[in-house]
Each structure stands twice: as C-alpha cells, then as structure tokens.
Design a protein around this motif. Structure first.
Motif, mmCIF file in Angstrom:
data_model
loop_
_atom_site.group_PDB
_atom_site.id
_atom_site.type_symbol
_atom_site.label_atom_id
_atom_site.label_comp_id
_atom_site.label_asym_id
_atom_site.label_seq_id
_atom_site.Cartn_x
_atom_site.Cartn_y
_atom_site.Cartn_z
ATOM 1 N N THR A 82 0.855 -1.176 0.000
ATOM 2 C CA THR A 82 0.000 0.000 0.000
ATOM 3 C C THR A 82 0.893 1.229 0.000
ATOM 4 N N PHE A 83 0.399 2.291 -0.562
ATOM 5 C CA PHE A 83 1.173 3.513 -0.657
ATOM 6 C C PHE A 83 0.447 4.631 0.041
ATOM 7 N N GLU A 84 1.234 5.560 0.543
ATOM 8 C CA GLU A 84 0.681 6.803 1.056
ATOM 9 C C GLU A 84 0.666 7.772 -0.117
ATOM 10 N N TYR A 85 -0.423 8.476 -0.265
ATOM 11 C CA TYR A 85 -0.551 9.440 -1.352
ATOM 12 C C TYR A 85 -0.527 10.843 -0.790
ATOM 13 N N ILE A 86 0.045 11.753 -1.552
ATOM 14 C CA ILE A 86 0.094 13.149 -1.154
ATOM 15 C C ILE A 86 -0.384 13.985 -2.336
ATOM 16 N N GLN A 91 3.638 24.286 -5.729
ATOM 17 C CA GLN A 91 4.618 23.362 -5.136
ATOM 18 C C GLN A 91 5.323 22.566 -6.234
ATOM 19 N N SER A 92 6.638 22.482 -6.114
ATOM 20 C CA SER A 92 7.414 21.695 -7.077
ATOM 21 C C SER A 92 7.656 20.300 -6.511
ATOM 22 N N LEU A 93 8.098 19.441 -7.359
ATOM 23 C CA LEU A 93 8.408 18.079 -6.919
ATOM 24 C C LEU A 93 9.582 18.091 -5.940
ATOM 25 N N TRP A 94 10.502 19.003 -6.139
ATOM 26 C CA TRP A 94 11.645 19.138 -5.229
ATOM 27 C C TRP A 94 11.161 19.535 -3.828
ATOM 28 N N GLN A 95 10.263 20.527 -3.754
ATOM 29 C CA GLN A 95 9.711 20.951 -2.459
ATOM 30 C C GLN A 95 8.927 19.818 -1.806
ATOM 31 N N LEU A 96 8.205 19.080 -2.608
ATOM 32 C CA LEU A 96 7.449 17.938 -2.104
ATOM 33 C C LEU A 96 8.390 16.893 -1.515
ATOM 34 N N ALA A 97 9.513 16.653 -2.196
ATOM 35 C CA ALA A 97 10.496 15.682 -1.705
ATOM 36 C C ALA A 97 11.098 16.143 -0.383
ATOM 37 N N GLU A 98 11.390 17.437 -0.254
ATOM 38 C CA GLU A 98 11.937 17.960 1.008
ATOM 39 C C GLU A 98 10.922 17.866 2.129
ATOM 40 N N GLN A 99 9.640 18.028 1.798
ATOM 41 C CA GLN A 99 8.570 17.940 2.801
ATOM 42 C C GLN A 99 8.380 16.497 3.271
ATOM 43 N N VAL A 100 8.396 15.578 2.334
ATOM 44 C CA VAL A 100 8.124 14.179 2.649
ATOM 45 C C VAL A 100 9.284 13.531 3.397
ATOM 46 N N ALA A 101 10.514 13.815 2.969
ATOM 47 C CA ALA A 101 11.691 13.183 3.574
ATOM 48 C C ALA A 101 12.779 14.240 3.802
ATOM 49 N N GLY A 123 -3.119 19.682 -7.116
ATOM 50 C CA GLY A 123 -4.172 18.692 -6.917
ATOM 51 C C GLY A 123 -3.808 17.298 -7.394
ATOM 52 N N GLN A 124 -2.678 17.169 -8.051
ATOM 53 C CA GLN A 124 -2.247 15.857 -8.541
ATOM 54 C C GLN A 124 -1.885 14.968 -7.354
ATOM 55 N N GLU A 125 -2.382 13.749 -7.367
ATOM 56 C CA GLU A 125 -2.108 12.776 -6.304
ATOM 57 C C GLU A 125 -0.877 11.961 -6.693
ATOM 58 N N LEU A 126 0.110 11.941 -5.822
ATOM 59 C CA LEU A 126 1.337 11.174 -6.079
ATOM 60 C C LEU A 126 1.550 10.139 -4.979
ATOM 61 N N ALA A 127 1.916 8.942 -5.385
ATOM 62 C CA ALA A 127 2.245 7.897 -4.419
ATOM 63 C C ALA A 127 3.644 8.182 -3.891
ATOM 64 N N PRO A 156 6.965 6.624 -1.957
ATOM 65 C CA PRO A 156 7.593 5.336 -1.632
ATOM 66 C C PRO A 156 7.486 5.024 -0.133
ATOM 67 N N ALA A 157 7.309 3.774 0.180
ATOM 68 C CA ALA A 157 7.071 3.347 1.559
ATOM 69 C C ALA A 157 8.202 3.775 2.505
ATOM 70 N N GLU A 158 9.428 3.842 2.003
ATOM 71 C CA GLU A 158 10.551 4.210 2.876
ATOM 72 C C GLU A 158 10.486 5.655 3.339
ATOM 73 N N TYR A 159 9.702 6.510 2.652
ATOM 74 C CA TYR A 159 9.592 7.914 3.031
ATOM 75 C C TYR A 159 8.264 8.237 3.690
ATOM 76 N N ALA A 160 7.334 7.289 3.700
ATOM 77 C CA ALA A 160 6.015 7.534 4.286
ATOM 78 C C ALA A 160 6.134 7.650 5.804
ATOM 79 N N HIS A 161 5.287 8.495 6.366
ATOM 80 C CA HIS A 161 5.311 8.731 7.822
ATOM 81 C C HIS A 161 4.582 7.634 8.538
#
Length: 113
Positions: free
Chosen positions: A56-60, A66-76, A102-106, A108-113
């Motif tokens: 199962t994946f966590e979606y954000i 928001q850029s993908l880079w900012q999203l990556a810094e937020q998630v991990a 509004g795009q939903e992105l899965a 990876p489990a290693e970065y999910a909270h």
C-alpha cells in the motif's frame, strides 16, 4: 574379344525432388522438436495468481505552486531530495518533474510517515 564383368552395375545417383526434400527435412526436424518439447524449451516459469499484492502507498496531493523538489523535502527532510524525487518519478511512472496542483502522487514506503 570383349570382356564383360558380371555382378557390377553402374552406380545410381539419388535425386530428390523439391517434395522429397521437404519430406526429408520434416522427418529430420521431428526429433529436434520432440526433444525441445520434452525439455520445455521456451516454457516460462511465471505463475499467475488472483491474490492482490499487500503493498500500500501513502498518497500526497500537490499544493498550488509546489514543485516536486519541495514535495520531496517535505516528505523526507532527512534524505537527499534528488533520490526522493527520482523514487517518486519512478513509482508514479512520470517522465518529468512537472506536477500540477491537486495531482495525487504515491510516496515510496521508505519515506512515508
């Protein structure tokens, strides 16, 4: 006087027609095909089931601006953003880092909270 040799005949040559060559080729191929089938050459070892995966994946959701880079810094925040971005791109089968609000992105489990 002429000498005649008895018991010797002229050597006959074997001539195959195109049909004869086809029959001969088919007969020669039968053992090869039988061995290939017996050994299972070309048989796949895959096994399909109806069981669904337990992954199962966590979606954000991507926020406006928001850029993908900012999203990556937020998630991990502890991880290298380049690796997180690459993992998100791979998991979501994205060709580029362009994301829409509004795009939903899965994630990876290693970065999910």
């Amino acid at each position: 006087m002429t000498s005649i040799a008895f018991g010797t005949a002229p050597a006959a040559r074997l001539r195959l027609t195109s049909r004869g060559r086809m029959v001969f080729g088919t007969l020669a191929a039968i053992p090869v095909v039988a061995i290939a089938v017996a050994l299972g050459i070309g048989a796949g070892g895959a096994h399909a089931t109806l069981d669904s995966g337990s992954t199962t994946f966590e979606y954000i959701s991507v926020a406006p601006g928001q850029s993908l880079w900012q999203l990556a810094e937020q998630v991990a925040p502890q991880a290298d953003p380049r690796e997180v971005v690459a993992d998100i791109l791979s998991l979501n089968n994205l060709e580029s880092g362009d994301v829409q609000p509004g795009q939903e992105l899965a994630i990876p489990a290693e970065y999910a909270h």
